[in-house]
Motif scaffolding. Structure first.
Motif, PDB file in Angstrom:
ATOM      1  N   ALA A 190       6.485   0.627   7.671  1.00 34.49           N
ATOM      2  CA  ALA A 190       5.763  -0.591   7.261  1.00 34.49           C
ATOM      3  C   ALA A 190       6.676  -1.552   6.520  1.00 34.49           C
ATOM      4  O   ALA A 190       6.602  -2.766   6.702  1.00 34.49           O
ATOM      5  N   ALA A 191       7.551  -1.013   5.678  1.00 39.42           N
ATOM      6  CA  ALA A 191       8.468  -1.855   4.918  1.00 39.42           C
ATOM      7  C   ALA A 191       9.607  -2.382   5.779  1.00 39.42           C
ATOM      8  O   ALA A 191      10.119  -3.474   5.535  1.00 39.42           O
ATOM      9  N   MET A 194       9.929  -6.187  10.791  1.00 44.30           N
ATOM     10  CA  MET A 194       9.942  -7.606  10.436  1.00 44.30           C
ATOM     11  C   MET A 194       8.596  -8.224  10.774  1.00 44.30           C
ATOM     12  O   MET A 194       8.319  -8.540  11.935  1.00 44.30           O
ATOM     13  N   HIS A 195       7.756  -8.330   9.754  1.00 43.80           N
ATOM     14  CA  HIS A 195       6.446  -8.946   9.950  1.00 43.80           C
ATOM     15  C   HIS A 195       6.067  -9.733   8.712  1.00 43.80           C
ATOM     16  O   HIS A 195       6.668  -9.577   7.644  1.00 43.80           O
ATOM     17  N   ASP A 196       5.033 -10.557   8.863  1.00 45.51           N
ATOM     18  CA  ASP A 196       4.615 -11.412   7.763  1.00 45.51           C
ATOM     19  C   ASP A 196       3.792 -10.620   6.748  1.00 45.51           C
ATOM     20  O   ASP A 196       3.430  -9.456   6.965  1.00 45.51           O
ATOM     21  N   VAL A 197       3.504 -11.280   5.633  1.00 47.51           N
ATOM     22  CA  VAL A 197       2.773 -10.626   4.543  1.00 47.51           C
ATOM     23  C   VAL A 197       1.392 -10.132   4.974  1.00 47.51           C
ATOM     24  O   VAL A 197       1.014  -8.996   4.654  1.00 47.51           O
ATOM     25  N   PRO A 198       0.583 -10.926   5.700  1.00 47.21           N
ATOM     26  CA  PRO A 198      -0.734 -10.412   6.102  1.00 47.21           C
ATOM     27  C   PRO A 198      -0.657  -9.123   6.915  1.00 47.21           C
ATOM     28  O   PRO A 198      -1.482  -8.223   6.740  1.00 47.21           O
ATOM     29  N   THR A 199       0.332  -9.007   7.805  1.00 43.63           N
ATOM     30  CA  THR A 199       0.467  -7.788   8.603  1.00 43.63           C
ATOM     31  C   THR A 199       0.867  -6.619   7.727  1.00 43.63           C
ATOM     32  O   THR A 199       0.302  -5.519   7.827  1.00 43.63           O
ATOM     33  N   ALA A 206      -4.447   0.273   4.896  1.00 43.20           N
ATOM     34  CA  ALA A 206      -5.050   1.121   5.929  1.00 43.20           C
ATOM     35  C   ALA A 206      -5.831   2.260   5.279  1.00 43.20           C
ATOM     36  O   ALA A 206      -5.413   2.806   4.245  1.00 43.20           O
ATOM     37  N   PRO A 207      -6.958   2.661   5.854  1.00 48.69           N
ATOM     38  CA  PRO A 207      -7.812   3.667   5.213  1.00 48.69           C
ATOM     39  C   PRO A 207      -7.173   5.044   5.100  1.00 48.69           C
ATOM     40  O   PRO A 207      -7.552   5.827   4.243  1.00 48.69           O
ATOM     41  N   ASP A 208      -6.221   5.360   5.983  1.00 49.07           N
ATOM     42  CA  ASP A 208      -5.544   6.644   5.914  1.00 49.07           C
ATOM     43  C   ASP A 208      -4.201   6.542   6.635  1.00 49.07           C
ATOM     44  O   ASP A 208      -3.897   5.541   7.293  1.00 49.07           O
ATOM     45  N   ASP A 215      -1.447   1.788  13.975  1.00 45.49           N
ATOM     46  CA  ASP A 215      -1.180   0.349  13.936  1.00 45.49           C
ATOM     47  C   ASP A 215       0.314   0.094  14.118  1.00 45.49           C
ATOM     48  O   ASP A 215       0.733  -0.801  14.866  1.00 45.49           O
ATOM     49  N   GLU A 216       1.140   0.889  13.440  1.00 42.79           N
ATOM     50  CA  GLU A 216       2.585   0.717  13.530  1.00 42.79           C
ATOM     51  C   GLU A 216       3.110   1.009  14.930  1.00 42.79           C
ATOM     52  O   GLU A 216       4.036   0.335  15.405  1.00 42.79           O
TER      53      GLU A 216
END
Length: 246
Positions: A190-191, A194-199, A206-208, A215-216
């Protein structure tokens, strides 16, 4: 429900558990925060919470400017965040543990912290010299098939790295071992993508772990396909990642 009250440091970026956060602290409200944290004994954690800004300015305006050149700069702990700061922030953030807080001769601070635990923002207190918040600690549930998903995400992430390095005509270092614990994998990827802040915020909340990994996996496959079909890779980090002055 376990709640905790901590200093609040809003940023134009998302902090994930396990990730390192370097900060150059120069605004007075955050300098006051660091001075207060330094009162905590060294053997105890010096913690503050980081939340991503939804609507507002990471650095408060320090001089009149556009569109109204006569407007006076805002002051105080909530400067730049409107009359109700709670509405200016994303509601899920991360606790940061400051391993190093070094004061410079000019009164600014060099800080090195590490993300530890996800928290939900419940309320914001603006009565002191810096923002504080009441926070609810969020457990990290594994979800279904997290282990298998982590393996798939690691494979996709390695392919993404190779495509990214090739598109930029840079060699990819393969010496570093990647983790295999699902939650750690989910936060590292996740870190790194390269994606924007909302993503990135969506991934943080994420719930879990399994949901985050699913998603990733979609994001990595999509990004890898885009890179594969581009004749050259644009400087996406300049358009997707806001520069943090703190």
């Amino acid at each position: 429900m376990t709640t905790v009250r901590l200093p609040l440091f809003p940023l134009n970026s998302v902090l994930f558990p396990g990730l390192v956060l370097p900060l150059n602290v120069f605004e007075e409200r955050y300098r006051a925060m660091m001075r207060d944290l330094l009162k905590t004994p060294e053997e105890e954690p010096r913690r503050f919470a980081v939340v991503a800004i939804r609507d507002g300015h990471e650095v408060a305006p320090s001089a009149p400017g556009m569109p109204d050149s006569t407007a006076q700069p805002e002051k105080g702990p909530a400067a730049g965040f409107g009359p109700d700061p709670l509405k200016s922030f994303h509601r899920v953030g991360c606790v940061a543990d400051a391993a190093t807080i070094r004061e410079r001769a000019n009164g600014t601070f060099e800080v090195l912290a590490t993300g530890t635990t996800r928290v939900r923002l419940l309320s914001v207190d603006t009565s002191g010299p810096f923002l504080t918040a009441e926070l609810e600690e969020l457990p990290e549930e594994p979800g279904d098939e997290a282990g298998a998903l982590a393996e798939g995400v690691l494979r996709a992430f390695r392919q993404y790295q190779k495509r990214l390095a090739g598109a930029r005509e840079r060699s990819l270092s393969t010496g570093a071992d990647l983790p295999d614990e699902p939650a750690v994998v989910s936060y590292l990827v996740a870190a790194a993508v390269m994606h924007d802040v909302p993503t990135k915020q969506r991934l943080l909340q994420a719930p879990d772990t399994a949901s985050r990994l699913r998603d990733e996996l979609k994001l990595l496959r999509s990004e890898t396909a885009i890179i594969r079909n581009l004749p050259s890779l644009p400087a996406a980090e300049l358009t997707r990642s806001p520069t943090s002055l703190n």
